[in-house]
Design a protein around this motif. Structure first.
Motif, PDB file in Angstrom:
ATOM      1  N   VAL A  61       0.836  -1.198   0.000  1.00  0.00           N
ATOM      2  CA  VAL A  61       0.000   0.000   0.000  1.00  0.00           C
ATOM      3  C   VAL A  61       0.871   1.248   0.000  1.00  0.00           C
ATOM      4  N   GLN A  62       1.933   1.210   0.793  1.00  0.00           N
ATOM      5  CA  GLN A  62       2.846   2.353   0.830  1.00  0.00           C
ATOM      6  C   GLN A  62       3.516   2.564  -0.518  1.00  0.00           C
ATOM      7  N   ASP A  63       3.966   1.471  -1.139  1.00  0.00           N
ATOM      8  CA  ASP A  63       4.676   1.586  -2.409  1.00  0.00           C
ATOM      9  C   ASP A  63       3.757   1.988  -3.559  1.00  0.00           C
ATOM     10  N   ALA A  64       2.462   1.692  -3.442  1.00  0.00           N
ATOM     11  CA  ALA A  64       1.513   2.064  -4.495  1.00  0.00           C
ATOM     12  C   ALA A  64       1.329   3.573  -4.580  1.00  0.00           C
ATOM     13  N   GLY A  65       1.604   4.278  -3.477  1.00  0.00           N
ATOM     14  CA  GLY A  65       1.520   5.733  -3.477  1.00  0.00           C
ATOM     15  C   GLY A  65       0.079   6.226  -3.465  1.00  0.00           C
ATOM     16  N   SER A  66      -0.076   7.515  -3.590  1.00  0.00           N
ATOM     17  CA  SER A  66      -1.392   8.145  -3.563  1.00  0.00           C
ATOM     18  C   SER A  66      -2.061   8.004  -4.924  1.00  0.00           C
ATOM     19  N   ARG A  67      -3.252   7.395  -4.931  1.00  0.00           N
ATOM     20  CA  ARG A  67      -3.968   7.179  -6.193  1.00  0.00           C
ATOM     21  C   ARG A  67      -5.403   7.709  -6.114  1.00  0.00           C
ATOM     22  N   GLY A  68      -5.656   8.607  -5.190  1.00  0.00           N
ATOM     23  CA  GLY A  68      -6.976   9.205  -5.119  1.00  0.00           C
ATOM     24  C   GLY A  68      -7.979   8.428  -4.294  1.00  0.00           C
ATOM     25  N   PHE A  69      -7.524   7.474  -3.512  1.00  0.00           N
ATOM     26  CA  PHE A  69      -8.404   6.739  -2.626  1.00  0.00           C
ATOM     27  C   PHE A  69      -7.631   6.316  -1.385  1.00  0.00           C
ATOM     28  N   GLN A  70      -8.357   6.060  -0.310  1.00  0.00           N
ATOM     29  CA  GLN A  70      -7.757   5.583   0.928  1.00  0.00           C
ATOM     30  C   GLN A  70      -7.740   4.060   0.950  1.00  0.00           C
ATOM     31  N   VAL A  71      -6.895   3.511   1.804  1.00  0.00           N
ATOM     32  CA  VAL A  71      -6.845   2.063   1.994  1.00  0.00           C
ATOM     33  C   VAL A  71      -6.822   1.765   3.486  1.00  0.00           C
ATOM     34  N   GLU A  72      -7.650   0.826   3.910  1.00  0.00           N
ATOM     35  CA  GLU A  72      -7.618   0.314   5.274  1.00  0.00           C
ATOM     36  C   GLU A  72      -7.233  -1.164   5.227  1.00  0.00           C
ATOM     37  N   ILE A  73      -6.467  -1.600   6.210  1.00  0.00           N
ATOM     38  CA  ILE A  73      -6.066  -3.001   6.309  1.00  0.00           C
ATOM     39  C   ILE A  73      -6.634  -3.601   7.589  1.00  0.00           C
ATOM     40  N   LEU A  74      -7.305  -4.736   7.445  1.00  0.00           N
ATOM     41  CA  LEU A  74      -7.774  -5.514   8.577  1.00  0.00           C
ATOM     42  C   LEU A  74      -7.026  -6.840   8.572  1.00  0.00           C
ATOM     43  N   SER A  75      -6.919  -7.493   9.711  1.00  0.00           N
ATOM     44  CA  SER A  75      -6.324  -8.822   9.741  1.00  0.00           C
ATOM     45  C   SER A  75      -7.059  -9.687  10.740  1.00  0.00           C
ATOM     46  N   ALA A  76      -7.070 -10.987  10.488  1.00  0.00           N
ATOM     47  CA  ALA A  76      -7.715 -11.936  11.392  1.00  0.00           C
ATOM     48  C   ALA A  76      -7.090 -13.304  11.229  1.00  0.00           C
ATOM     49  N   ASP A  77      -7.277 -14.133  12.244  1.00  0.00           N
ATOM     50  CA  ASP A  77      -6.743 -15.487  12.313  1.00  0.00           C
ATOM     51  C   ASP A  77      -7.871 -16.474  12.020  1.00  0.00           C
ATOM     52  N   HIS A  78      -7.737 -17.260  10.938  1.00  0.00           N
ATOM     53  CA  HIS A  78      -8.798 -18.209  10.597  1.00  0.00           C
ATOM     54  C   HIS A  78      -8.666 -19.544  11.339  1.00  0.00           C
ATOM     55  N   GLN A  79      -7.616 -19.700  12.133  1.00  0.00           N
ATOM     56  CA  GLN A  79      -7.415 -20.881  12.973  1.00  0.00           C
ATOM     57  C   GLN A  79      -7.338 -22.177  12.169  1.00  0.00           C
ATOM     58  N   ASN A  80      -7.085 -22.075  10.867  1.00  0.00           N
ATOM     59  CA  ASN A  80      -7.040 -23.242   9.979  1.00  0.00           C
ATOM     60  C   ASN A  80      -8.352 -24.023   9.962  1.00  0.00           C
TER      61      ASN A  80
END
Length: 409
Positions: A61-80
């Motif tokens: 996301v950082q390397d993609a730079g500013s492209r006119g939109f925001q980005v949010e990142i979520l993460s979760a553990d699927h426990q396999n």
């Protein structure tokens, strides 16, 4: 600008997901894309996915730079667990407005998430699940399979072992979709080269004691014991095979899916001489070294494996496609966003130039490596020597042979 929202599982939470905590960056014009990194944060595949995958997505996301939109990142553990993984995917999409799901080690979970994402018309960027069925019978217009798969691993590592004289095999197989697919695909290559499989045994995921399985393998008198597993299962099986002295008696171990993190866990004394296939190695060339130098400070002592590199590269290419088509359109239709990804050539520091086929298979070279001896290793994480390169056009299953309904006959 990147807004980071980290969601980790809490045992008592409904659907297995804890409240998402985080802070929002300053207001910015344009729509917000939400990327959910769904993986193993605490189990057998943590080192090859987990927090390192999240860090690599953040880097993309950082390397993609500013492209006119925001980005949010979520993460979760699927426990396999497929039910946990599919429930998280549905809740992310329905409640939290997630547009893209990334990573998803464990092929059983991946196949479940693949169906949810297609139903909801979002995007699934798979890096760490291996089953080639994701670009075969279960292919989807909403999914890209980026990094490796069971067909590629079977062709490269399995094929090389047979050519070297390993014409009789016994499999130790993880008892779920990934292990079954890897055993199936490797068996096909063994038989195609006039080899044969003398037996197989299946073990539960996250197994700690392989002694009974190794005794059966040894009794079979097979020249090769094929490990159709991954993560700490592979590490435990290799360690215990060494304790049994199997390799000293002439039996070869075919580690069909191994990551540099597994080599690190084994140590060179135990891992030396093992052969494996990867599509990324941090010390492969100037571009891979540059990527690693950039992301390594954020990895808490880990190093990027091909699975982590796939998360980075897939998200970077997706964001380029969104920049090309517009975020509003990308959010409205995941299938259209994936179609735009397929229409654009790929290029990143981890895999170089490549492309995405109609079946969703990302195409790039694969590399057969041998693990160095302790004397050959000159620095931390200096673990591999390159044996051979399979060109991109030969590394993966031919398009017409996968049975993907998206491929016109």
């Amino acid at each position: 600008m990147l807004t980071d929202r980290r969601g980790l599982l809490a045992g008592a939470a409904a659907l297995g997901v804890s409240p998402l905590l985080g802070r929002r960056a300053g207001a910015q014009a344009g729509p917000t894309l939400k990327i959910g990194v769904l993986n193993d944060q605490s189990g057998v595949y943590r080192d090859i996915s987990g927090p390192t995958s999240v860090a690599c997505v953040r880097q993309a996301v950082q390397d993609a730079g500013s492209r006119g939109f925001q980005v949010e990142i979520l993460s979760a553990d699927h426990q396999n667990k497929p039910d946990v993984g599919s429930n998280i995917a549905r809740q992310w999409i329905d409640r939290d407005g997630v547009d893209v799901i990334v990573d998803v080690p464990n092929s059983a979970v991946a196949l479940a998430v693949n169906g949810v994402v297609r139903e909801k018309n979002k995007v699934y960027l798979n890096s760490t699940a291996a089953t080639a069925d994701l670009t075969g019978p279960q292919c989807s217009p909403n999914t890209v399979h980026w990094t490796y798969d069971t067909w590629m691993l079977a062709r490269s590592t399995g094929g090389a072992m047979v050519k070297a004289g390993g014409d009789s095999w016994f499999f130790l197989t993880a008892d779920y979709a990934f292990g079954h697919a890897l055993e199936r695909d490797t068996t096909a290559f063994i038989k195609a080269q006039n080899g044969h499989v003398v037996g197989a045994v299946r073990h539960p995921l996250s197994n700690t004691d392989f002694s009974s399985f190794l005794v059966q393998a040894q009794a079979s008198r097979a020249k090769v014991i094929g490990l159709a597993n991954a993560g700490t299962d592979t590490v435990n099986a290799v360690k215990q095979a060494a304790e049994f002295g199997l390799t000293r008696r002439g039996t070869k171990l075919a580690v069909l899916l191994m990551f540099i993190n597994d080599v690190h866990g084994l140590g060179l004394q135990a891992a030396q001489g093992l052969v494996c296939t990867e599509t990324f190695y941090w010390d492969l060339n100037d571009r891979t070294r540059a990527f690693t130098a950039k992301v390594k400070p954020h990895l808490a002592g880990n190093m990027p494996a091909m699975s982590h590199a796939g998360c980075y590269a897939a998200v970077l290419h997706y964001l380029k496609a969104v920049g090309d088509m517009g975020a509003a359109q990308a959010k409205a239709s995941g299938a259209e966003a994936v179609a735009r990804m397929k229409a654009m050539p790929t290029d990143d520091d981890c895999f170089g130039k490549g492309s995405i086929r109609a079946d969703g298979r990302k195409i790039h070279p694969s590399y057969l490596f041998e693990v160095k001896t302790p004397a050959e290793s000159k620095a931390p994480w200096d673990y591999y020597k390159l044996l051979q390169t399979t060109p991109a056009e030969e590394a993966f299953r031919p398009l017409a042979e996968g049975g993907c309904p998206l491929v016109k006959s």
